[in-house]
Design an enzyme around this catalytic site. Structure first.
Site, PDB file in Angstrom:
ATOM      1  CG  HIS A 144     -50.792  24.165 -78.324  1.00  0.00           C
ATOM      2  ND1 HIS A 144     -48.714  24.484 -77.666  1.00  0.00           N
ATOM      3  CD2 HIS A 144     -49.908  22.131 -78.678  1.00  0.00           C
ATOM      4  CE1 HIS A 144     -47.855  23.148 -78.363  1.00  0.00           C
ATOM      5  NE2 HIS A 144     -48.420  21.881 -78.040  1.00  0.00           N
ATOM      6  CB  SER A 157     -42.285  12.159 -71.476  1.00  0.00           C
ATOM      7  OG  SER A 157     -42.416  12.407 -72.876  1.00  0.00           O
ATOM      8  CG  HIS A 168     -47.206  14.455 -71.556  1.00  0.00           C
ATOM      9  ND1 HIS A 168     -47.209  14.680 -72.156  1.00  0.00           N
ATOM     10  CD2 HIS A 168     -45.686  13.615 -70.949  1.00  0.00           C
ATOM     11  CE1 HIS A 168     -46.043  14.571 -73.256  1.00  0.00           C
ATOM     12  NE2 HIS A 168     -45.285  14.401 -71.963  1.00  0.00           N
ATOM     13  NE  ARG A 223     -47.222  18.622 -83.665  1.00  0.00           N
ATOM     14  CZ  ARG A 223     -47.051  18.434 -81.825  1.00  0.00           C
ATOM     15  NH1 ARG A 223     -46.188  17.260 -81.140  1.00  0.00           N
ATOM     16  NH2 ARG A 223     -47.876  19.351 -81.003  1.00  0.00           N
ATOM     17  CG  ASP A 258     -52.112  14.597 -77.295  1.00  0.00           C
ATOM     18  OD1 ASP A 258     -51.823  13.797 -77.744  1.00  0.00           O
ATOM     19  OD2 ASP A 258     -52.224  15.455 -75.663  1.00  0.00           O
TER      20      ASP A 258
HETATM   21  N1  AMX Z   1     -61.654  23.711 -73.277  1.00  0.00           N
HETATM   22  C1  AMX Z   1     -62.613  24.854 -72.242  1.00  0.00           C
HETATM   23  N2  AMX Z   1     -61.370  25.979 -72.346  1.00  0.00           N
HETATM   24  C2  AMX Z   1     -60.723  26.021 -72.082  1.00  0.00           C
HETATM   25  C3  AMX Z   1     -59.695  24.684 -73.422  1.00  0.00           C
HETATM   26  C4  AMX Z   1     -60.774  23.314 -73.526  1.00  0.00           C
HETATM   27  N3  AMX Z   1     -59.843  23.110 -74.490  1.00  0.00           N
HETATM   28  N4  AMX Z   1     -58.519  25.584 -73.828  1.00  0.00           N
HETATM   29  C5  AMX Z   1     -58.038  26.840 -72.436  1.00  0.00           C
HETATM   30  N5  AMX Z   1     -59.079  26.534 -72.453  1.00  0.00           N
HETATM   31  C6  AMX Z   1     -59.708  27.824 -71.452  1.00  0.00           C
HETATM   32  C7  AMX Z   1     -58.122  27.440 -70.198  1.00  0.00           C
HETATM   33  O1  AMX Z   1     -59.494  26.652 -69.668  1.00  0.00           O
HETATM   34  C8  AMX Z   1     -58.139  28.808 -69.830  1.00  0.00           C
HETATM   35  O2  AMX Z   1     -59.800  29.837 -68.756  1.00  0.00           O
HETATM   36  P1  AMX Z   1     -59.667  30.147 -67.558  1.00  0.00           P
HETATM   37  O3  AMX Z   1     -58.631  32.063 -68.294  1.00  0.00           O
HETATM   38  O4  AMX Z   1     -60.783  30.655 -67.614  1.00  0.00           O
HETATM   39  O5  AMX Z   1     -58.539  29.268 -66.310  1.00  0.00           O
HETATM   40  C9  AMX Z   1     -58.423  29.962 -70.978  1.00  0.00           C
HETATM   41  O6  AMX Z   1     -58.467  29.083 -71.518  1.00  0.00           O
HETATM   42  C10 AMX Z   1     -57.075  30.058 -71.297  1.00  0.00           C
HETATM   43  O7  AMX Z   1     -56.394  29.175 -71.832  1.00  0.00           O
HETATM   44  P2  AMX Z   1     -54.757  29.194 -73.187  1.00  0.00           P
HETATM   45  O8  AMX Z   1     -53.899  30.195 -71.902  1.00  0.00           O
HETATM   46  O9  AMX Z   1     -55.008  29.144 -74.130  1.00  0.00           O
HETATM   47  O10 AMX Z   1     -54.455  27.528 -72.407  1.00  0.00           O
HETATM   48  P3  AMX Z   1     -53.490  26.892 -71.267  1.00  0.00           P
HETATM   49  O11 AMX Z   1     -52.043  27.327 -72.071  1.00  0.00           O
HETATM   50  O12 AMX Z   1     -53.492  27.436 -69.727  1.00  0.00           O
HETATM   51  O13 AMX Z   1     -53.353  25.387 -72.056  1.00  0.00           O
HETATM   52  C11 AMX Z   1     -54.418  22.580 -72.280  1.00  0.00           C
HETATM   53  C12 AMX Z   1     -53.534  24.361 -72.975  1.00  0.00           C
HETATM   54  C13 AMX Z   1     -53.525  22.342 -73.562  1.00  0.00           C
HETATM   55  C14 AMX Z   1     -53.435  22.460 -71.217  1.00  0.00           C
HETATM   56  C15 AMX Z   1     -55.575  23.697 -72.268  1.00  0.00           C
HETATM   57  O14 AMX Z   1     -56.423  24.209 -73.666  1.00  0.00           O
HETATM   58  C16 AMX Z   1     -55.895  21.991 -72.231  1.00  0.00           C
HETATM   59  O15 AMX Z   1     -56.439  21.746 -71.044  1.00  0.00           O
HETATM   60  N6  AMX Z   1     -57.012  21.063 -73.408  1.00  0.00           N
HETATM   61  C17 AMX Z   1     -57.966  20.089 -73.475  1.00  0.00           C
HETATM   62  C18 AMX Z   1     -57.052  19.318 -72.386  1.00  0.00           C
HETATM   63  C19 AMX Z   1     -55.643  18.492 -73.887  1.00  0.00           C
HETATM   64  O16 AMX Z   1     -56.156  18.449 -75.595  1.00  0.00           O
HETATM   65  N7  AMX Z   1     -54.852  18.639 -73.060  1.00  0.00           N
HETATM   66  C20 AMX Z   1     -53.674  18.109 -74.734  1.00  0.00           C
HETATM   67  C21 AMX Z   1     -53.202  18.808 -74.696  1.00  0.00           C
HETATM   68  C22 AMX Z   1     -52.157  18.366 -75.812  1.00  0.00           C
HETATM   69  C23 AMX Z   1     -51.062  18.893 -75.951  1.00  0.00           C
HETATM   70  O17 AMX Z   1     -50.850  19.667 -75.383  1.00  0.00           O
HETATM   71  N8  AMX Z   1     -49.784  18.794 -76.671  1.00  0.00           N
END
Ligand code: AMX
Length: 434
Positions: A317, A241, A271, A326, A372
């Site tokens: 994250h 955003s 998001h 936060r 979140d």
């Molecule tokens: N639950 C289970 N597995 C997770 C996870 C979670 N919450 N977060 C990361 N992982 C896994 C990934 O799927 C990835 O697996 P892979 O190697 O088999 O593909 C591995 O851990 C490494 O991921 P990462 O590099 O630590 O995370 P990323 O940078 O790719 O993604 C994020 C970050 C936030 C999208 C991810 O942690 C996630 O999907 N979290 C859950 C959804 C969520 O809370 N979203 C809100 C984010 C809000 C914000 O950032 N402000």
């Protein structure tokens, strides 16, 4: 000329000169390389945007104008008897770079109070929208409907906008628009969820206090709104955003078009919708287990989810590598005011349980809860419908995004236009490297 305007004018003059000198000296310095994987993976961690308002430190979290979350919460002026700072003070910090005095915040409060009255047609437009319309879309439409009032757009049409004065018109729009967003939002809230029983603003209150008051929600929700709007105000301007707002404004669009585009950018589940996802997950846990949920049961639920390839909402994250301050600030609020809330108890159990499960079973880089994780639980504790969470996010992000687009004009940042590449071009580039 107000003291605030004078101060901004002198800061703009100094910053502009510094910025131009800096560019002359350093414009050809390389700061990194681009990997194909980064282009394909949403430009993750690519340093290709500029903002001076905040930066994310993987260990310390967000730093606003040089101050950490704890410093900001401690140093910014607060309303009488309040533990949380004025949202207006955070806006002042972001736009000027300085912690305001009481008098300086008072001036912003007065400017906002003078400018927050909505034109009647906004109420009429909102009232005639279908009942099913998403409240965040209603907010975006309401803001767009006021676009013809943009001082910047009118001045541009008359040929008055130059690279020297564009910021002055943008500042007018920012100061006219920002205080209206919470008024529109409170109206949407009452229209959708409280039988259109509209509450008139209270002129004695600050932005956060008046927002809670107009929603009809008692204290200490005003405290949470102040906290929430500060915490989500700005996150290095790169999320969907904030970046959208900046991108649209880069074509010299006015603040109304730019911020409503940014607000639309919050629609996606990854998001703006992430708060709802996390809230839904906790709610399902509660509905299935009630107060039978133990650490052991929760561990098993999480392991089963991970085995199925599901993610645990509210954890992880992309940039941070430590606990998000936060999240911790919201947790502290919860500990003080929500101790007996059933969902909050589950969130606390999850905080104690899930990080080590994620560390053990996944390659997650940051196993801690993110911003979140519990916001939805706290908003919901005060009666907010989960479909309204995104509107609250929009209000918060508008504080930083509007301050950012002001600076875009002050520093004359050009239109954004990255170059795209096709697979065959990437292939060719690669061949020449081998
Ligand atoms: N639950 C289970 N597995 C997770 C996870 C979670 N919450 N977060 C990361 N992982 C896994 C990934 O799927 C990835 O697996 P892979 O190697 O088999 O593909 C591995 O851990 C490494 O991921 P990462 O590099 O630590 O995370 P990323 O940078 O790719 O993604 C994020 C970050 C936030 C999208 C991810 O942690 C996630 O999907 N979290 C859950 C959804 C969520 O809370 N979203 C809100 C984010 C809000 C914000 O950032 N402000």
């Amino acid at each position: 000329m107000s003291r605030f305007f004078e101060k901004i004018k002198s800061i703009v003059e100094i910053k502009r000169e510094e910025f131009n000198l800096f560019l002359q000296q350093y414009k050809n310095i390389k700061i990194g390389e681009i990997k194909i994987s980064q282009i394909i993976n949403g430009m993750r961690c690519l340093k290709v945007l500029f903002t001076d308002l905040s930066s994310v430190d993987p260990e310390k979290g967000i730093i606003w104008r040089g101050y950490t979350v704890d410093e900001v919460l401690q140093k910014l002026p607060k309303p009488p008897l309040s533990k949380m700072p004025y949202v207006e003070a955070q806006f002042y910090l972001l736009i000027t770079g300085d912690i305001p005095s009481e008098t300086e915040v008072r001036e912003i409060i007065d400017i906002f109070n003078e400018r927050r009255k909505l034109p009647d047609y906004v109420y009429n437009i909102l009232k005639t929208m279908p009942k099913e319309t998403d409240p965040n879309i209603m907010l975006s439409v309401a803001i767009n409907s006021m676009q013809h009032e943009s001082v910047f757009a009118k001045a541009y049409q008359k040929g008055k906008v130059t690279k020297y004065n564009a910021w002055e018109y943008m500042l007018e729009d920012v100061l006219n628009l920002l205080p209206k967003i919470s008024i529109i939002s409170a109206f949407i809230y009452r229209l959708k969820y409280k039988n259109n029983m509209f509450i008139k603003e209270d002129d004695s209150l600050d932005l956060g206090g008046n927002f809670a008051y107009m929603m009809g929600i008692k204290q200490p929700y005003d405290e949470f709104l102040r906290l929430y709007m500060i915490l989500l105000s700005d996150h290095e301007n790169g999320n969907v955003s904030a970046h959208t707002t900046h991108l649209v404004a880069s074509a010299l669009a006015d603040a109304y078009c730019s911020i409503s585009a940014g607000i639309n950018g919050l629609s996606g589940p990854l998001h703006g919708g992430a708060i709802r996802e996390s809230f839904n997950w906790f709610m399902n846990l509660y509905q299935q287990k009630k107060n039978q949920l133990t650490k052991k049961i929760l561990e098993q639920i999480c392991v089963d989810m991970l085995n199925k390839g599901l993610v645990i909402p509210g954890y992880g994250h992309a940039v941070l590598r430590n606990k998000d301050p936060r999240f911790l600030a919201q947790m502290k609020f919860g500990e003080e005011y929500l101790k007996n809330d059933e969902l909050f108890k589950i969130a606390r159990l999850a905080f104690d349980t899930i990080p080590h499960i994620l560390k053990k079973h996944t390659k997650i880089k940051n196993p801690w809860p993110n911003i979140d994780n519990i916001s939805g639980i706290i908003h919901s504790h005060y009666g907010i419908d989960k479909n309204f969470f995104t509107v609250l996010f929009s209000n918060s992000i508008a504080v930083g995004s509007l301050a950012n687009i002001f600076w875009d004009r002050a520093l004359n940042l050009p239109i954004e236009r990255p170059k795209s590449v096709t697979i065959s071009q990437l292939f060719e580039l690669n061949k020449t490297r081998i």
